[in-house]
Write a protein that holds these residues in place. Structure first.
Motif, PDB file in Angstrom:
ATOM      1  N   UNK A 266      36.902  47.351 -28.833  1.00 44.87           N
ATOM      2  CA  UNK A 266      36.761  48.562 -28.155  1.00 44.87           C
ATOM      3  C   UNK A 266      37.721  48.959 -27.356  1.00 44.87           C
ATOM      4  N   UNK A 267      38.574  47.720 -27.009  1.00 40.65           N
ATOM      5  CA  UNK A 267      39.718  48.130 -26.051  1.00 40.65           C
ATOM      6  C   UNK A 267      41.201  47.955 -26.604  1.00 40.65           C
ATOM      7  N   UNK A 268      41.059  47.335 -28.003  1.00 36.69           N
ATOM      8  CA  UNK A 268      42.411  47.309 -28.527  1.00 36.69           C
ATOM      9  C   UNK A 268      42.288  47.668 -30.012  1.00 36.69           C
ATOM     10  N   UNK A 269      43.033  48.624 -30.528  1.00 37.64           N
ATOM     11  CA  UNK A 269      43.147  48.752 -31.887  1.00 37.64           C
ATOM     12  C   UNK A 269      44.394  48.741 -32.573  1.00 37.64           C
ATOM     13  N   UNK A 270      44.882  48.196 -33.611  1.00 40.00           N
ATOM     14  CA  UNK A 270      46.043  48.285 -34.230  1.00 40.00           C
ATOM     15  C   UNK A 270      45.724  49.005 -35.716  1.00 40.00           C
ATOM     16  N   UNK A 271      46.478  50.054 -35.791  1.00 43.57           N
ATOM     17  CA  UNK A 271      46.247  51.045 -37.050  1.00 43.57           C
ATOM     18  C   UNK A 271      47.578  51.362 -37.904  1.00 43.57           C
ATOM     19  N   UNK A 272      47.505  51.511 -38.984  1.00 46.88           N
ATOM     20  CA  UNK A 272      48.636  51.611 -39.757  1.00 46.88           C
ATOM     21  C   UNK A 272      48.574  53.179 -40.433  1.00 46.88           C
ATOM     22  N   UNK A 273      49.837  53.798 -40.888  1.00 46.76           N
ATOM     23  CA  UNK A 273      49.989  54.990 -41.444  1.00 46.76           C
ATOM     24  C   UNK A 273      51.087  55.032 -42.435  1.00 46.76           C
ATOM     25  N   UNK A 274      50.854  55.473 -43.604  1.00 50.95           N
ATOM     26  CA  UNK A 274      52.173  55.847 -44.346  1.00 50.95           C
ATOM     27  C   UNK A 274      52.563  57.435 -44.127  1.00 50.95           C
ATOM     28  N   UNK A 275      53.506  57.519 -43.657  1.00 48.55           N
ATOM     29  CA  UNK A 275      54.173  58.778 -43.425  1.00 48.55           C
ATOM     30  C   UNK A 275      55.168  59.161 -44.451  1.00 48.55           C
ATOM     31  N   UNK A 276      55.113  60.444 -45.233  1.00 50.49           N
ATOM     32  CA  UNK A 276      56.115  61.087 -46.306  1.00 50.49           C
ATOM     33  C   UNK A 276      56.523  62.178 -45.618  1.00 50.49           C
ATOM     34  N   UNK A 277      57.969  62.168 -45.096  1.00 47.88           N
ATOM     35  CA  UNK A 277      58.661  63.112 -44.389  1.00 47.88           C
ATOM     36  C   UNK A 277      59.737  63.731 -45.118  1.00 47.88           C
ATOM     37  N   UNK A 278      60.136  64.855 -44.448  1.00 48.42           N
ATOM     38  CA  UNK A 278      61.421  65.566 -44.842  1.00 48.42           C
ATOM     39  C   UNK A 278      62.131  66.074 -43.950  1.00 48.42           C
ATOM     40  N   UNK A 279      63.520  65.639 -43.845  1.00 43.99           N
ATOM     41  CA  UNK A 279      64.556  66.042 -42.840  1.00 43.99           C
ATOM     42  C   UNK A 279      64.779  67.453 -43.314  1.00 43.99           C
ATOM     43  N   UNK A 280      64.758  68.600 -42.511  1.00 41.65           N
ATOM     44  CA  UNK A 280      65.293  69.713 -42.870  1.00 41.65           C
ATOM     45  C   UNK A 280      66.473  70.044 -41.885  1.00 41.65           C
ATOM     46  N   UNK A 281      67.789  70.298 -42.135  1.00 36.12           N
ATOM     47  CA  UNK A 281      68.740  70.526 -41.250  1.00 36.12           C
ATOM     48  C   UNK A 281      68.591  71.819 -40.462  1.00 36.12           C
ATOM     49  N   UNK A 282      68.513  71.724 -39.031  1.00 35.72           N
ATOM     50  CA  UNK A 282      68.368  72.976 -38.160  1.00 35.72           C
ATOM     51  C   UNK A 282      66.983  73.195 -37.748  1.00 35.72           C
ATOM     52  N   UNK A 283      66.063  72.357 -38.238  1.00 36.50           N
ATOM     53  CA  UNK A 283      64.795  72.515 -37.712  1.00 36.50           C
ATOM     54  C   UNK A 283      63.954  71.144 -37.630  1.00 36.50           C
ATOM     55  N   UNK A 284      62.662  71.022 -37.331  1.00 37.79           N
ATOM     56  CA  UNK A 284      61.802  69.685 -37.045  1.00 37.79           C
ATOM     57  C   UNK A 284      61.402  69.300 -38.522  1.00 37.79           C
ATOM     58  N   UNK A 285      61.085  68.125 -38.481  1.00 41.71           N
ATOM     59  CA  UNK A 285      60.356  67.331 -39.426  1.00 41.71           C
ATOM     60  C   UNK A 285      59.263  67.923 -40.010  1.00 41.71           C
ATOM     61  N   UNK A 286      59.146  67.607 -41.413  1.00 41.10           N
ATOM     62  CA  UNK A 286      57.880  67.921 -41.955  1.00 41.10           C
ATOM     63  C   UNK A 286      57.189  66.372 -42.474  1.00 41.10           C
ATOM     64  N   UNK A 287      55.962  66.002 -41.913  1.00 41.49           N
ATOM     65  CA  UNK A 287      55.545  64.812 -42.010  1.00 41.49           C
ATOM     66  C   UNK A 287      54.054  65.055 -42.625  1.00 41.49           C
ATOM     67  N   UNK A 288      53.678  64.056 -43.630  1.00 46.95           N
ATOM     68  CA  UNK A 288      52.419  64.221 -44.528  1.00 46.95           C
ATOM     69  C   UNK A 288      51.998  62.593 -44.213  1.00 46.95           C
TER      70      UNK A 288
END
Length: 400
Positions: A266-288
């Motif tokens: 209830x006071x400590x959590x450890x979670x994992x995530x797989x992030x599939x991202x795209x770097x687009x020059x000149x703008x922010x990232x897109x992450x799934x």
């Protein structure tokens, strides 16, 4: 010179052993005396405690707010020499006092060491003597919460789609979309995750696809959350040119020897995530984002996959075709994985949004005992023969 030559606790288990709920922790207290010594009592305590603590400076007056939370999982006590009002005389030499206690049957959370909290289990011994300070000795041990990934929830495939319009100032460069899927949610350290993804680049610029495995540690105290995020594994794809499309047919990303997920504290959590991202020059990232659970019991080689999973992907043989693992790369900073907008939203949510009703309640090496499993998922079963023989090649009856 003190009459005590040595005072220690020894467990009857290998140094790298791990315990789980319901098991017996046994050992003995070793006391070596230089001369005859009087002892009032020797007391053994077994404890399991989760603690959270951090300080925050609010304001210009250097006033720090203390955030502390504590949760006790079990407490055992046993007397090796009981205080009956009279001291017990022990002769010089080595003395061994055996002890044993059983861990609770209910679930015990995995041992953990983090920046703002820990989950620890230990055996502590106190020695009381007449006209002498109390002598103490302590021995920590590791507890593992079994997480079996051979359950329908952890065997369910994870998939998603996300798109974004690439903009710079007032100019639109086109749309970028990402579609990704993995065959299940649960994995164990050492396994390889085949990532199936499609990157559709409709912009006039090149993009760079990447995949990351991130770990998020969450610490909760006084209705406030503190989080630490890090990248534990990374995968970099080839550049996708303007107005083109790229497909990953099972690009492999390996899970390093990290600690298992912690979801029941209830006071400590450890979670994992797989992030599939795209770097687009000149703008922010897109992450799934696709959620992951790191377990302790690996996938069974046979008979563990549900019929629904097998039938759903039986016609797509590329689903289970793994690519050759690439050379490992050093993981990037977490700030390079998330977009600036996501980082601001997460920081605001952590600092401003109160936690759920929880009021009732690596800087050091990770203590969790994890095995590096290398089981790969079994091949998908199909009732359709993928290599049928031509009709004219089949053997004919000699009587025809």
């Amino acid at each position: 010179m003190s009459s005590i030559k040595s005072f220690s606790v020894e467990l009857e288990a290998p140094p790298d052993a791990a315990f789980t709920c319901g098991e017996v922790v046994s050992g003995h207290v070793v006391l070596e005396l230089r001369r005859e010594t009087k002892v009032f009592s020797i007391k053994v305590q077994g404890r399991g405690v989760a603690t959270v603590h951090w300080l925050e400076n609010r304001g210009l007056n250097a006033v720090y707010n203390d955030y502390t939370s504590k949760l006790t999982y079990f407490r055992k006590r046993q007397y090796l020499i009981r205080d009956n009002g009279e001291a017990t005389t022990l002769p010089a030499g080595r003395h061994e006092f055996p002890f044993s206690f059983q861990l609770p049957e209910e679930t015990l959370v995995t041992s953990f060491e983090g920046k703002h909290g820990s989950i620890r289990y230990w055996v502590k011994v106190k020695l009381h003597r007449p006209w002498a300070p109390v002598r103490k000795t302590k021995k920590e041990f590791t507890v593992i919460e079994p997480i079996d990934i051979n359950t329908p929830t952890f065997l369910a495939p994870q998939a998603g789609t996300k798109d974004k319009m690439a903009r710079a100032w007032y100019r639109n460069f086109g749309q970028v979309s990402v579609t990704a899927k993995i065959d299940r949610k649960g994995y164990t350290p050492g396994e390889v995750i085949p990532v199936f993804a499609e990157f559709d680049n409709s912009t006039s610029r090149s993009i760079v696809p990447k995949a990351f495995i991130t770990q998020t540690q969450t610490f909760i105290a006084r209705g406030t959350m503190k989080q630490k995020r890090s990248v534990v594994a990374t995968l970099c794809g080839d550049i996708v040119g303007a107005r083109s499309r790229e497909t990953w047919h099972g690009r492999a990303i390996k899970i390093p020897p990290v600690g298992p997920s912690i979801l029941q504290c209830r006071i400590i959590k450890v979670e994992y995530m797989l992030k599939v991202c795209v770097d687009v020059p000149g703008t922010s990232k897109l992450c799934l984002e696709l959620p992951l659970v790191i377990g302790t019991i690996p996938l069974h080689p046979f008979g563990s996959r549900t019929s629904s999973i097998s039938s759903h992907y039986s016609l797509n043989l590329d689903w289970m075709r793994m690519a050759i693992p690439e050379q490992p790369e050093p993981p990037p900073d977490y700030s390079s994985v998330v977009t600036q907008e996501e980082a601001e939203q997460q920081n605001n949510a952590v600092s401003c949004q109160p936690a759920e009703d929880l009021s009732g309640i690596l800087e050091r090496p990770l203590m969790a005992f994890v095995q590096e499993f290398r089981f790969r998922p079994p091949p998908v079963y199909s009732e359709v023969d993928p290599n049928p023989q031509p009709v004219n090649m089949r053997p004919r009856c000699m009587t025809c």
